[in-house]
Design a protein around this motif. Structure first.
Motif, PDB file in Angstrom:
ATOM      1  N   CYS A 269      25.545   3.819  14.426  1.00  0.00           N
ATOM      2  CA  CYS A 269      25.212   3.185  13.148  1.00  0.00           C
ATOM      3  C   CYS A 269      23.820   2.569  13.132  1.00  0.00           C
ATOM      4  N   HIS A 270      22.972   2.892  14.094  1.00  0.00           N
ATOM      5  CA  HIS A 270      21.604   2.380  14.081  1.00  0.00           C
ATOM      6  C   HIS A 270      20.814   2.894  12.883  1.00  0.00           C
ATOM      7  N   CYS A 271      21.185   4.062  12.390  1.00  0.00           N
ATOM      8  CA  CYS A 271      20.418   4.655  11.303  1.00  0.00           C
ATOM      9  C   CYS A 271      20.751   4.054   9.937  1.00  0.00           C
ATOM     10  N   THR A 272      21.736   3.151   9.863  1.00  0.00           N
ATOM     11  CA  THR A 272      22.093   2.585   8.555  1.00  0.00           C
ATOM     12  C   THR A 272      20.980   1.712   7.989  1.00  0.00           C
ATOM     13  N   SER A 273      20.142   1.133   8.857  1.00  0.00           N
ATOM     14  CA  SER A 273      19.043   0.305   8.332  1.00  0.00           C
ATOM     15  C   SER A 273      18.035   1.152   7.573  1.00  0.00           C
ATOM     16  N   ALA A 274      17.789   2.386   8.041  1.00  0.00           N
ATOM     17  CA  ALA A 274      16.850   3.265   7.341  1.00  0.00           C
ATOM     18  C   ALA A 274      17.490   3.916   6.120  1.00  0.00           C
TER      19      ALA A 274
ATOM     20  N   GLY B 162       0.822  -1.205   0.000  1.00  0.00           N
ATOM     21  CA  GLY B 162       0.000   0.000   0.000  1.00  0.00           C
ATOM     22  C   GLY B 162       0.854   1.252   0.000  1.00  0.00           C
ATOM     23  N   LYS B 163       0.548   2.156   0.929  1.00  0.00           N
ATOM     24  CA  LYS B 163       1.287   3.405   1.058  1.00  0.00           C
ATOM     25  C   LYS B 163       2.151   3.434   2.317  1.00  0.00           C
ATOM     26  N   LEU B 164       2.449   2.269   2.882  1.00  0.00           N
ATOM     27  CA  LEU B 164       3.272   2.205   4.084  1.00  0.00           C
ATOM     28  C   LEU B 164       4.704   2.623   3.759  1.00  0.00           C
ATOM     29  N   MET B 165       5.284   3.411   4.676  1.00  0.00           N
ATOM     30  CA  MET B 165       6.658   3.872   4.519  1.00  0.00           C
ATOM     31  C   MET B 165       7.502   3.338   5.681  1.00  0.00           C
ATOM     32  N   VAL B 166       8.790   3.258   5.461  1.00  0.00           N
ATOM     33  CA  VAL B 166       9.719   2.789   6.494  1.00  0.00           C
ATOM     34  C   VAL B 166       9.901   3.894   7.525  1.00  0.00           C
ATOM     35  N   LYS B 167       9.698   3.564   8.811  1.00  0.00           N
ATOM     36  CA  LYS B 167       9.855   4.518   9.903  1.00  0.00           C
ATOM     37  C   LYS B 167      11.027   4.076  10.775  1.00  0.00           C
ATOM     38  N   ASP B 168      11.841   5.043  11.189  1.00  0.00           N
ATOM     39  CA  ASP B 168      12.975   4.743  12.063  1.00  0.00           C
ATOM     40  C   ASP B 168      13.145   5.904  13.025  1.00  0.00           C
ATOM     41  N   ALA B 169      13.089   5.606  14.335  1.00  0.00           N
ATOM     42  CA  ALA B 169      13.181   6.662  15.346  1.00  0.00           C
ATOM     43  C   ALA B 169      14.578   7.257  15.443  1.00  0.00           C
ATOM     44  N   SER B 170      15.598   6.564  14.923  1.00  0.00           N
ATOM     45  CA  SER B 170      16.962   7.079  15.012  1.00  0.00           C
ATOM     46  C   SER B 170      17.229   8.216  14.034  1.00  0.00           C
ATOM     47  N   LEU B 171      16.342   8.435  13.079  1.00  0.00           N
ATOM     48  CA  LEU B 171      16.529   9.507  12.095  1.00  0.00           C
ATOM     49  C   LEU B 171      15.947  10.813  12.614  1.00  0.00           C
ATOM     50  N   SER B 172      16.610  11.904  12.276  1.00  0.00           N
ATOM     51  CA  SER B 172      16.088  13.227  12.608  1.00  0.00           C
ATOM     52  C   SER B 172      14.973  13.596  11.631  1.00  0.00           C
ATOM     53  N   ASP B 173      14.316  14.724  11.901  1.00  0.00           N
ATOM     54  CA  ASP B 173      13.223  15.155  11.024  1.00  0.00           C
ATOM     55  C   ASP B 173      13.723  15.421   9.607  1.00  0.00           C
TER      56      ASP B 173
END
Length: 325
Positions: free
Chosen positions: A205-210, A44-55
Motif C-alpha cells: 500500500c505504499h503507492c496509495t500516497s501517489a 510551477g510545473k513540479l509533479m508528484v514523483k513516487d518510486a513505488s509506481l511502475s512506468d
C-alpha cells in the motif's frame, strides 16, 4: 430611502465578503490550499514523483504539486479565492468501515477454500506532498484506499503459505507420515504469521500516497476467525498436533538418554578391560627384560622362584612327565 438602504446592504455585503471573510487561519493539525476560480495554486510545473509506481502507473497518475499553506494566520484571500483545509494527523479506521453498507467482519477465502472473517484497523494520514489527489482526484479518497486495501488483503490470504516450511521437523530426512504431520493448515499459518501479513500489506500500500493522497501508516490485522464449526475442528487438529509434537519430543529425549547410557556403559567396560590387561602387559614386559638381560636361565630361575609361594598355597599338585617339568 429605498436606494440608500440598497446601497447600505451592498456595502455591508462587500465589507463582510471582502474584509471579514478575506482573513482566515489554519489550525496546527491542518494544511490548506488556495484555489482561484476553482484552480489550485501550483508550484510551477513540479509533479508528484513516487518510486513505488511502475512506468505505466506514473504515466496515469500525473499529479501537480500544490502550494501548501502552513498553520498560522491570519492569511488574506480575495473573494474569488477559496480555502480548502485538510487534517494531516494520523487517524485510525476499522477494516469493516464502508459507507455503502454495514458489516462486522471482512470476509476472505483461504487457499484451502475456507471462508474466514478478518478484523483489525489501519492507521493513515493525508500525504502533504500530494494534496491535489486527495482534494481533487476522487470524491472519497478513504473509500478508494479501503477498497484497494481489502482487495490486496483478500488476494494475499487466498495465496498465503507459511514461509517457515515444516515447523515440527528439524532435520531434512522426513518420512511420509512426518511430512503429512508437519503440513500446515491455512488458517493456522495465517494466525501464526500475522506480523508478516501486516508487513506485506504495508509494503503493497505504499503507492496509495501517489494514487489517492493517503499514506498508510500501519496495518493492524488482529483477528482471523473461521466459522464456529470449523474453529472447533481446527482446535481438535491443533490439540492432536501438539500432542504428537510432545510425543516426538519425549521419544527423542528417551532415545538420547539411552544413547548416553550406552556410551557410558561401553566406556566403563573399556576401562575395566584396560585395568585387567595392564598387569599382564607389565608382566610380559618384565619377562622380556629378564630374558634379554640374563637369558633363558635367568627366566627359568625367575619362574621357579615365582612358583614357590604358589606351591605353598596349593592343596593339590598335578605333575606331568616330560622335558618341561
Amino acid at each position: 430611502m429605498f436606494i440608500s438602504s440598497f446601497l447600505l446592504g451592498v456595502f455591508t455585503f462587500l465589507v463582510y465578503r471582502v474584509l471579514i471573510r478575506a482573513f482566515y487561519t489554519v489550525k496546527p493539525d491542518e494544511r490548506a490550499i488556495l484555489t482561484a476560480f476553482g484552480r489550485a495554486q501550483r508550484l510551477g510545473k513540479l509533479m508528484v514523483k513516487d518510486a513505488s509506481l511502475s512506468d505505466e502507473e506514473m504515466a496515469r497518475y500525473q499529479v501537480p504539486r500544490l502550494r501548501i499553506i502552513n498553520p498560522g494566520g491570519p492569511y488574506f484571500k480575495w473573494p474569488w479565492q477559496e480555502v480548502h483545509r485538510v487534517r494531516v494527523v494520523t487517524e485510525a479506521v476499522d477494516l469493516t468501515w464502508d459507507p455503502t453498507k454495514t458489516q462486522h467482519t471482512v470476509e476472505a477465502v483461504t487457499k484451502d477454500n475456507l471462508t474466514t472473517g478478518v478484523g483489525g484497523q489501519i492507521r493513515f494520514r493525508v500525504a502533504e506532498n500530494n494534496l491535489y489527489a486527495y482534494c481533487f482526484g476522487v470524491d472519497s479518497p478513504l473509500e478508494h484506499v479501503m477498497g484497494y486495501f481489502i482487495s490486496v488483503l483478500r488476494e494475499r490470504i487466498a495465496t498465503f503459505v507459511d514461509p517457515r516450511g515444516q515447523p515440527l521437523i528439524a532435520n531434512n530426512d522426513l518420512s511420509t507420515n512426518q511430512v503429512e504431520l508437519a503440513e500446515g493448515v491455512s488458517i493456522n499459518d495465517l494466525r501464526k504469521n500475522l506480523p508478516l501479513l501486516n508487513a506485506y500489506m504495508e509494503q503493497q500500500c505504499h503507492c496509495t500516497s501517489a494514487r489517492y493522497g493517503i499514506e498508510l501508516d500501519a496495518a493492524l490485522i488482529t483477528q482471523i476467525d473461521p466459522p464456529q464449526e470449523v474453529d472447533r475442528a481446527l482446535s481438535a487438529i491443533n490439540t492432536t498436533r501438539n500432542q504428537v509434537a510432545a510425543d516426538i519430543s519425549t521419544a527423542r529425549a528417551d532415545a538420547e538418554q539411552q544413547i548416553t547410557m550406552s556410551k557410558r556403559a561401553v566406556e566403563i567396560a573399556r576401562n575395566n578391560a584396560q585395568a585387567e590387561v595392564a598387569p599382564l602387559k607389565e608382566l610380559a614386559q618384565t619377562l622380556a627384560r629378564i630374558k634379554a638381560t640374563g637369558g633363558s636361565a635367568a627366566l627359568s630361575a625367575y619362574l621357579r622362584n615365582l612358583r614357590v609361594p604358589l606351591l605353598g598355597r596349593a592343596k593339590r599338585i598335578i605333575r606331568t612327565t616330560g622335558n618341561n617339568q
